[in-house]
Design a protein around this motif. Structure first.
Motif, PDB file in Angstrom:
ATOM      1  N   ARG A 143       0.886  -1.283  -0.014  1.00  0.00           N
ATOM      2  CA  ARG A 143       0.027   0.020   0.096  1.00  0.00           C
ATOM      3  C   ARG A 143       0.769   1.189  -0.237  1.00  0.00           C
ATOM      4  O   ARG A 143       0.648   2.114  -1.065  1.00  0.00           O
ATOM      5  CB  ARG A 143      -0.879  -0.117   1.170  1.00  0.00           C
ATOM      6  CG  ARG A 143      -1.798   1.396   1.454  1.00  0.00           C
ATOM      7  CD  ARG A 143      -2.811   1.079   2.474  1.00  0.00           C
ATOM      8  NE  ARG A 143      -2.282   0.803   3.923  1.00  0.00           N
ATOM      9  CZ  ARG A 143      -1.415   1.815   4.447  1.00  0.00           C
ATOM     10  NH1 ARG A 143      -1.769   3.004   4.160  1.00  0.00           N
ATOM     11  NH2 ARG A 143      -0.883   1.524   5.761  1.00  0.00           N
ATOM     12  N   ARG A 144       1.862   1.266   0.534  1.00  0.00           N
ATOM     13  CA  ARG A 144       2.783   2.425   0.826  1.00  0.00           C
ATOM     14  C   ARG A 144       3.458   2.863  -0.611  1.00  0.00           C
ATOM     15  O   ARG A 144       3.583   3.922  -0.909  1.00  0.00           O
ATOM     16  CB  ARG A 144       3.776   2.295   2.035  1.00  0.00           C
ATOM     17  CG  ARG A 144       3.069   2.470   3.482  1.00  0.00           C
ATOM     18  CD  ARG A 144       4.146   2.409   4.427  1.00  0.00           C
ATOM     19  NE  ARG A 144       3.512   2.522   5.729  1.00  0.00           N
ATOM     20  CZ  ARG A 144       4.378   2.609   6.865  1.00  0.00           C
ATOM     21  NH1 ARG A 144       5.518   2.728   6.685  1.00  0.00           N
ATOM     22  NH2 ARG A 144       3.724   2.817   8.067  1.00  0.00           N
ATOM     23  N   PHE A 145       4.110   1.614  -1.217  1.00  0.00           N
ATOM     24  CA  PHE A 145       4.714   1.657  -2.482  1.00  0.00           C
ATOM     25  C   PHE A 145       3.712   2.290  -3.368  1.00  0.00           C
ATOM     26  O   PHE A 145       4.197   3.022  -4.012  1.00  0.00           O
ATOM     27  CB  PHE A 145       5.140   0.082  -2.766  1.00  0.00           C
ATOM     28  CG  PHE A 145       5.690   0.195  -4.092  1.00  0.00           C
ATOM     29  CD1 PHE A 145       7.020   0.653  -4.364  1.00  0.00           C
ATOM     30  CD2 PHE A 145       5.024  -0.171  -4.953  1.00  0.00           C
ATOM     31  CE1 PHE A 145       7.540   0.810  -5.668  1.00  0.00           C
ATOM     32  CE2 PHE A 145       5.661  -0.459  -6.501  1.00  0.00           C
ATOM     33  CZ  PHE A 145       6.865   0.281  -6.653  1.00  0.00           C
ATOM     34  N   TRP A 146       2.499   1.749  -3.387  1.00  0.00           N
ATOM     35  CA  TRP A 146       1.545   1.974  -4.732  1.00  0.00           C
ATOM     36  C   TRP A 146       1.219   3.541  -4.297  1.00  0.00           C
ATOM     37  O   TRP A 146       0.742   4.186  -5.230  1.00  0.00           O
ATOM     38  CB  TRP A 146       0.493   1.126  -4.823  1.00  0.00           C
ATOM     39  CG  TRP A 146       1.167  -0.117  -5.856  1.00  0.00           C
ATOM     40  CD1 TRP A 146       1.213  -1.371  -4.986  1.00  0.00           C
ATOM     41  CD2 TRP A 146       1.369  -0.254  -6.857  1.00  0.00           C
ATOM     42  NE1 TRP A 146       1.641  -2.129  -6.085  1.00  0.00           N
ATOM     43  CE2 TRP A 146       1.877  -1.502  -7.199  1.00  0.00           C
ATOM     44  CE3 TRP A 146       1.530   0.754  -7.925  1.00  0.00           C
ATOM     45  CZ2 TRP A 146       2.421  -1.795  -8.344  1.00  0.00           C
ATOM     46  CZ3 TRP A 146       2.029   0.350  -9.139  1.00  0.00           C
ATOM     47  CH2 TRP A 146       2.346  -0.984  -9.411  1.00  0.00           C
ATOM     48  N   THR A 147       1.107   4.116  -2.921  1.00  0.00           N
ATOM     49  CA  THR A 147       0.732   5.326  -2.575  1.00  0.00           C
ATOM     50  C   THR A 147       1.559   5.988  -3.162  1.00  0.00           C
ATOM     51  O   THR A 147       1.243   7.402  -3.946  1.00  0.00           O
ATOM     52  CB  THR A 147       0.236   5.414  -1.252  1.00  0.00           C
ATOM     53  OG1 THR A 147      -0.614   4.591  -0.839  1.00  0.00           O
ATOM     54  CG2 THR A 147      -0.062   6.882  -0.889  1.00  0.00           C
ATOM     55  N   ARG A 148       2.975   6.111  -3.202  1.00  0.00           N
ATOM     56  CA  ARG A 148       3.849   6.823  -3.672  1.00  0.00           C
ATOM     57  C   ARG A 148       3.844   6.767  -5.002  1.00  0.00           C
ATOM     58  O   ARG A 148       4.070   7.975  -5.672  1.00  0.00           O
ATOM     59  CB  ARG A 148       5.459   6.312  -3.006  1.00  0.00           C
ATOM     60  CG  ARG A 148       5.496   6.516  -1.724  1.00  0.00           C
ATOM     61  CD  ARG A 148       6.980   6.159  -1.232  1.00  0.00           C
ATOM     62  NE  ARG A 148       7.013   6.187  -0.063  1.00  0.00           N
ATOM     63  CZ  ARG A 148       7.503   5.419   0.790  1.00  0.00           C
ATOM     64  NH1 ARG A 148       7.963   4.056   0.537  1.00  0.00           N
ATOM     65  NH2 ARG A 148       7.653   5.182   2.305  1.00  0.00           N
ATOM     66  N   ILE A 149       3.724   5.654  -5.671  1.00  0.00           N
ATOM     67  CA  ILE A 149       3.553   5.807  -7.363  1.00  0.00           C
ATOM     68  C   ILE A 149       2.444   6.517  -7.777  1.00  0.00           C
ATOM     69  O   ILE A 149       2.490   7.283  -8.824  1.00  0.00           O
ATOM     70  CB  ILE A 149       3.310   4.306  -7.800  1.00  0.00           C
ATOM     71  CG1 ILE A 149       4.668   3.403  -7.327  1.00  0.00           C
ATOM     72  CG2 ILE A 149       3.300   4.292  -9.467  1.00  0.00           C
ATOM     73  CD1 ILE A 149       6.046   4.085  -8.009  1.00  0.00           C
ATOM     74  N   PHE A 150       1.353   6.415  -6.944  1.00  0.00           N
ATOM     75  CA  PHE A 150      -0.051   7.336  -7.258  1.00  0.00           C
ATOM     76  C   PHE A 150       0.221   8.538  -7.140  1.00  0.00           C
ATOM     77  O   PHE A 150      -0.122   9.523  -8.140  1.00  0.00           O
ATOM     78  CB  PHE A 150      -1.126   6.742  -6.389  1.00  0.00           C
ATOM     79  CG  PHE A 150      -2.460   7.280  -6.626  1.00  0.00           C
ATOM     80  CD1 PHE A 150      -3.019   6.942  -7.669  1.00  0.00           C
ATOM     81  CD2 PHE A 150      -2.858   8.520  -5.734  1.00  0.00           C
ATOM     82  CE1 PHE A 150      -4.337   7.688  -8.066  1.00  0.00           C
ATOM     83  CE2 PHE A 150      -4.187   8.989  -6.189  1.00  0.00           C
ATOM     84  CZ  PHE A 150      -4.737   8.535  -7.166  1.00  0.00           C
ATOM     85  N   ALA A 151       1.045   9.028  -5.931  1.00  0.00           N
ATOM     86  CA  ALA A 151       1.232  10.497  -5.792  1.00  0.00           C
ATOM     87  C   ALA A 151       1.986  11.085  -6.753  1.00  0.00           C
ATOM     88  O   ALA A 151       1.953  12.096  -7.412  1.00  0.00           O
ATOM     89  CB  ALA A 151       2.065  10.704  -4.262  1.00  0.00           C
ATOM     90  N   VAL A 152       3.030  10.256  -7.268  1.00  0.00           N
ATOM     91  CA  VAL A 152       4.156  10.977  -8.124  1.00  0.00           C
ATOM     92  C   VAL A 152       3.366  11.302  -9.366  1.00  0.00           C
ATOM     93  O   VAL A 152       3.574  12.032 -10.272  1.00  0.00           O
ATOM     94  CB  VAL A 152       5.269   9.817  -8.383  1.00  0.00           C
ATOM     95  CG1 VAL A 152       6.180  10.211  -9.714  1.00  0.00           C
ATOM     96  CG2 VAL A 152       6.213  10.038  -7.183  1.00  0.00           C
TER      97      VAL A 152
END
Length: 41
Positions: free
Chosen positions: A26-35
């Protein structure tokens, strides 16, 4: 907006199953989503 589905899924799994791997995903994909949200015009 396909990444939003990943975030919902991993958040749900994190809450229900409580395995650390789902929190990490979840944290990894949240960062990708934000970028991608910031970079996209």
């Amino acid at each position: 907006m396909g990444l939003a589905r990943f975030l919902i899924y991993f958040t749900w799994k994190d809450i229900r199953i409580k395995k650390p791997v789902y929190e990490q995903l979840r944290r990894f994909w949240t960062r990708i989503f934000a970028v991608s949200f910031v970079v996209a015009p």
